[in-house]
Design a protein around this motif. Structure first.
Motif, PDB file in Angstrom:
ATOM      1  N   LYS A 186       0.824  -1.211   0.000  1.00 25.96           N
ATOM      2  CA  LYS A 186       0.000   0.000   0.000  1.00 25.96           C
ATOM      3  C   LYS A 186       0.853   1.255   0.000  1.00 25.96           C
ATOM      4  O   LYS A 186       0.350   2.370  -0.068  1.00 25.96           O
ATOM      5  CB  LYS A 186      -0.975   0.000   1.176  1.00 25.96           C
ATOM      6  CG  LYS A 186      -0.321   0.059   2.539  1.00 25.96           C
ATOM      7  CD  LYS A 186      -1.367   0.007   3.631  1.00 25.96           C
ATOM      8  CE  LYS A 186      -0.691  -0.170   4.967  1.00 25.96           C
ATOM      9  NZ  LYS A 186      -1.162   0.618   6.021  1.00 25.96           N
ATOM     10  N   LYS A 214      -8.233  -3.553  -8.789  1.00 26.43           N
ATOM     11  CA  LYS A 214      -7.763  -2.277  -8.241  1.00 26.43           C
ATOM     12  C   LYS A 214      -6.319  -2.029  -8.668  1.00 26.43           C
ATOM     13  O   LYS A 214      -5.445  -2.854  -8.382  1.00 26.43           O
ATOM     14  CB  LYS A 214      -7.858  -2.335  -6.716  1.00 26.43           C
ATOM     15  CG  LYS A 214      -7.618  -1.014  -6.036  1.00 26.43           C
ATOM     16  CD  LYS A 214      -7.773  -1.165  -4.532  1.00 26.43           C
ATOM     17  CE  LYS A 214      -7.307   0.065  -3.802  1.00 26.43           C
ATOM     18  NZ  LYS A 214      -7.239  -0.141  -2.368  1.00 26.43           N
ATOM     19  N   PRO A 215      -6.039  -0.931  -9.345  1.00 29.31           N
ATOM     20  CA  PRO A 215      -4.650  -0.628  -9.716  1.00 29.31           C
ATOM     21  C   PRO A 215      -3.756  -0.496  -8.477  1.00 29.31           C
ATOM     22  O   PRO A 215      -4.263  -0.372  -7.358  1.00 29.31           O
ATOM     23  CB  PRO A 215      -4.756   0.702 -10.453  1.00 29.31           C
ATOM     24  CG  PRO A 215      -6.160   0.766 -10.933  1.00 29.31           C
ATOM     25  CD  PRO A 215      -6.969   0.076  -9.879  1.00 29.31           C
ATOM     26  N   TRP A 216      -2.458  -0.504  -8.731  1.00 31.08           N
ATOM     27  CA  TRP A 216      -1.499  -0.461  -7.614  1.00 31.08           C
ATOM     28  C   TRP A 216      -1.498   0.946  -7.016  1.00 31.08           C
ATOM     29  O   TRP A 216      -1.086   1.906  -7.660  1.00 31.08           O
ATOM     30  CB  TRP A 216      -0.106  -0.843  -8.105  1.00 31.08           C
ATOM     31  CG  TRP A 216       0.891  -0.969  -6.990  1.00 31.08           C
ATOM     32  CD1 TRP A 216       0.626  -1.151  -5.660  1.00 31.08           C
ATOM     33  CD2 TRP A 216       2.318  -0.919  -7.099  1.00 31.08           C
ATOM     34  NE1 TRP A 216       1.795  -1.231  -4.935  1.00 31.08           N
ATOM     35  CE2 TRP A 216       2.846  -1.089  -5.789  1.00 31.08           C
ATOM     36  CE3 TRP A 216       3.200  -0.763  -8.168  1.00 31.08           C
ATOM     37  CZ2 TRP A 216       4.220  -1.091  -5.541  1.00 31.08           C
ATOM     38  CZ3 TRP A 216       4.563  -0.771  -7.915  1.00 31.08           C
ATOM     39  CH2 TRP A 216       5.065  -0.937  -6.603  1.00 31.08           C
ATOM     40  N   ILE A 217      -1.929   1.016  -5.773  1.00 31.84           N
ATOM     41  CA  ILE A 217      -2.074   2.311  -5.105  1.00 31.84           C
ATOM     42  C   ILE A 217      -0.724   3.020  -4.917  1.00 31.84           C
ATOM     43  O   ILE A 217      -0.639   4.242  -4.884  1.00 31.84           O
ATOM     44  CB  ILE A 217      -2.801   2.136  -3.754  1.00 31.84           C
ATOM     45  CG1 ILE A 217      -3.253   3.478  -3.223  1.00 31.84           C
ATOM     46  CG2 ILE A 217      -1.969   1.383  -2.741  1.00 31.84           C
ATOM     47  CD1 ILE A 217      -4.232   3.359  -2.085  1.00 31.84           C
ATOM     48  N   ALA A 218       0.352   2.231  -4.823  1.00 33.91           N
ATOM     49  CA  ALA A 218       1.676   2.808  -4.544  1.00 33.91           C
ATOM     50  C   ALA A 218       2.491   3.070  -5.812  1.00 33.91           C
ATOM     51  O   ALA A 218       3.676   3.391  -5.733  1.00 33.91           O
ATOM     52  CB  ALA A 218       2.455   1.892  -3.607  1.00 33.91           C
ATOM     53  N   TYR A 219       1.838   2.940  -6.968  1.00 31.31           N
ATOM     54  CA  TYR A 219       2.566   3.118  -8.243  1.00 31.31           C
ATOM     55  C   TYR A 219       3.178   4.522  -8.358  1.00 31.31           C
ATOM     56  O   TYR A 219       4.341   4.680  -8.708  1.00 31.31           O
ATOM     57  CB  TYR A 219       1.603   2.840  -9.390  1.00 31.31           C
ATOM     58  CG  TYR A 219       2.126   3.173 -10.767  1.00 31.31           C
ATOM     59  CD1 TYR A 219       3.250   2.523 -11.282  1.00 31.31           C
ATOM     60  CD2 TYR A 219       1.498   4.134 -11.568  1.00 31.31           C
ATOM     61  CE1 TYR A 219       3.724   2.825 -12.553  1.00 31.31           C
ATOM     62  CE2 TYR A 219       1.967   4.436 -12.825  1.00 31.31           C
ATOM     63  CZ  TYR A 219       3.076   3.786 -13.309  1.00 31.31           C
ATOM     64  OH  TYR A 219       3.550   4.095 -14.570  1.00 31.31           O
ATOM     65  N   ARG A 220       2.369   5.543  -8.038  1.00 28.23           N
ATOM     66  CA  ARG A 220       2.881   6.921  -8.117  1.00 28.23           C
ATOM     67  C   ARG A 220       4.087   7.087  -7.198  1.00 28.23           C
ATOM     68  O   ARG A 220       5.115   7.637  -7.576  1.00 28.23           O
ATOM     69  CB  ARG A 220       1.785   7.913  -7.698  1.00 28.23           C
ATOM     70  CG  ARG A 220       2.225   9.368  -7.674  1.00 28.23           C
ATOM     71  CD  ARG A 220       1.224  10.268  -6.955  1.00 28.23           C
ATOM     72  NE  ARG A 220       1.123   9.955  -5.537  1.00 28.23           N
ATOM     73  CZ  ARG A 220       1.920  10.452  -4.593  1.00 28.23           C
ATOM     74  NH1 ARG A 220       2.891  11.273  -4.920  1.00 28.23           N
ATOM     75  NH2 ARG A 220       1.773  10.095  -3.324  1.00 28.23           N
TER      76      ARG A 220
END
Lengths: 78, 461
Positions: free
Chosen positions: B116, B145-151
């Motif tokens: 996360k 659900k896309p990866w929330i921590a990508y950014r």
């Protein structure tokens, strides 16, 4: 406006069609743009990964077959 | 209840927080994270990450909760001997930390969980390898659900790595200015001339930055519930992994990287200096647990301490020298090479200046080595000898320091292009400046050179 910017505008507009608003519980800001980008490239990323996995599995099967046929030839006769 | 100190960096995530007592470091897990923590344990992810040495180990303890109404459990994580920060890492350290984060995310998805957050500050180096120290970084994986921590991954890891690899390795220092990672629009602007034809960088950096700007302008705030299956998230992680793997940086013959081949030391005097440093290190009682080598170059002398089981942080200003040290001594669990500009050391940064400690706040340590350093500070940066002594007394209990006189060819090189305004730079004034704060216990000339090595112990306050 350059080509990359035009493409991004189009992609962003398309992505909005797939959005479903939900309450967010995460403690960091995921960033709407970062979410949109993942959705837009989902097909390419998923497809490439599926193809890569299938190719790796095929190589494993072939390698196993090659090894077992080598094993058959080298097995000592009873 | 013993005196409790909640860490200044542990306030963002409501899942729990880290606190210190006289007995050690603990992490409280809050009720809100109970379900996720049970999944972490029950899914086998915890044991898998421990087996692969990707997550810091911990023990459940029966410490009293700090906030009883919110608490679910308290764990005591294994101690990480030295906390370092991304802006102090060389290129390969940041790259290895990024790859470890992606590997953890792949394992997590395989076990029904997902990272996360992907903060570079959640990674530390233990026994020479990157390891996740935030046990509460996982949430249940939700299909679609896309990866929330990508950014966050792109800002903390990808952007600085691309800049270091394609533009200038010194841009790794940008992470100290931007505590939540390098803004993607900035990284894109700086790197675009060098990377616009790289499709992976174009997607994760340039288009990503533009998408952020567009979405911010539209005010869209949304979670996505479809179109992103498990193959897509694994594909995203796989794509990032292959991009990071492909990023390279190699020093191209800097002055410092070749330093040991470019000194006035003969092999005989180098051997003598080795022997003296070992003798001085062995003479320190009690035996040092933590040593800092300031101006360590490629870690040749630092390794004299690390090979004797002393945890050694080898600081140097030159990213090339630190890179060389890291790559060649990865197998040494006691060696921690880091980039540091002593003329402008790492400050305390973040909220209330309390999230990340300054260099001095992470001391004092049992012993400091300052070999072939003093002339760079005193002549290269005009720092008076007294002020150098003041700083070294702040960070060390014992000090092994080499005095390099003006007659030395390395000092002559520093003076070649400038006026000699350093009339007080000599061994007598050196003894006086350091003698105020240290007992000078041993003094030896280094055979075959004009230099002198001192062993000093800090005076009792």
């Amino acid at each position: 406006m350059n080509a990359m910017k035009r493409a991004t505008n189009l992609l962003a507009a398309t992505a909005c069609l797939f959005l479903v608003c939900q309450p967010a519980h995460a403690y960091i800001d995921a960033g709407s743009g970062s979410y949109l980008l993942q959705i837009l490239f989902a097909g390419i990323l998923g497809g490439a990964f599926a193809a890569k996995t299938a190719f790796t599995n095929l190589k494993l099967v072939l390698a196993r077959k090659m090894n077992s046929s080598k094993g058959d030839h080298s097995a000592p006769h009873a | 209840m013993p005196e409790v100190l909640t860490l200044g960096s542990s306030f963002r995530d409501p899942s729990g927080f880290v606190f210190k007592t006289s007995k050690g470091l603990y992490r409280q897990i809050n009720q809100v994270y109970k379900e996720s923590f049970e999944l972490l344990e029950g899914s086998g992810l915890l044991s898998e990450l421990w087996a692969q040495k990707l997550l810091v180990s911990h023990e459940r303890v029966t410490e009293t909760f700090i906030e009883l109404d919110r608490g679910y459990a308290v764990i005591q994580p294994a101690e990480v001997p030295f906390i370092s920060y991304p802006y102090e890492w060389c290129f390969s350290q940041l790259k290895d930390a990024a790859l470890a984060t992606l590997k953890i995310q792949k394992l997590a998805i395989g076990k029904g969980m997902s990272l996360k957050d992907a903060s570079a500050y959640n990674i530390q180096f233990l026994d020479g390898h990157p390891i996740l120290i935030d046990t509460l970084s996982f949430e249940p994986y939700v299909e679609g659900k896309p990866w929330i921590a990508y950014r966050q991954f792109c800002q903390h890891f990808l952007a600085p790595l691309v800049l270091m690899s394609h533009v200038d390795v010194r841009l790794g220092r940008l992470s100290a200015t931007f505590i939540d990672g390098v803004p993607l629009d900035l990284a894109s602007t700086l790197s675009k001339p060098h990377t616009k034809w790289n499709p992976k960088i174009a997607m994760h950096l340039h288009i990503h930055a533009q998408m952020q700007a567009k979405a911010a302008n539209s005010g869209t705030k949304a979670e996505v519930s479809s179109k992103f299956n498990k193959n897509a998230i694994l594909g995203l992680v796989d794509n990032l992994e292959s991009l990071v793997q492909g990023l390279k940086w190699a020093p191209d013959g800097t002055e410092w990287a070749n330093y040991y081949e470019d000194t006035n030391y003969s092999s005989e005097s180098m051997d003598s200096k080795h022997k003296l440093v070992v003798e001085f290190l062995e003479s320190i009682a009690p035996r040092p647990q933590m040593v800092w080598d300031l101006g360590a170059n490629n870690g040749e002398f630092s390794s004299l301490a690390s090979k004797r089981g002393m945890m050694t942080v080898a600081w140097d200003i030159d990213p090339a020298a630190v890179e060389k040290n890291y790559i060649t001594r990865k197998s040494d669990p006691k060696m921690m090479p880091l980039v540091q500009d002593l003329t402008n050391p790492s400050p305390s940064i973040g909220w209330s200046n309390a999230e990340r400690d300054s260099l001095a706040q992470r001391g004092p340590v049992d012993a400091v080595m300052a070999l072939a350093l003093i002339h760079h500070l005193a002549i290269g940066n005009n720092v008076p000898l007294e002020m150098i002594a003041d700083f070294l007394a702040k960070v060390s209990q014992n000090l092994i320091i080499e005095f390099v006189p003006k007659e030395d060819s390395q000092v002559q090189r520093l003076l070649a292009s400038r006026e000699d305004i350093f009339s007080r730079y000599d061994i007598e004034n050196f003894r006086k400046a350091f003698g105020r704060l240290f007992d000078l216990t041993i003094e030896r000339e280094i055979p075959g050179s004009k230099r002198t090595l001192f062993m000093m112990r800090k005076k009792a306050a």
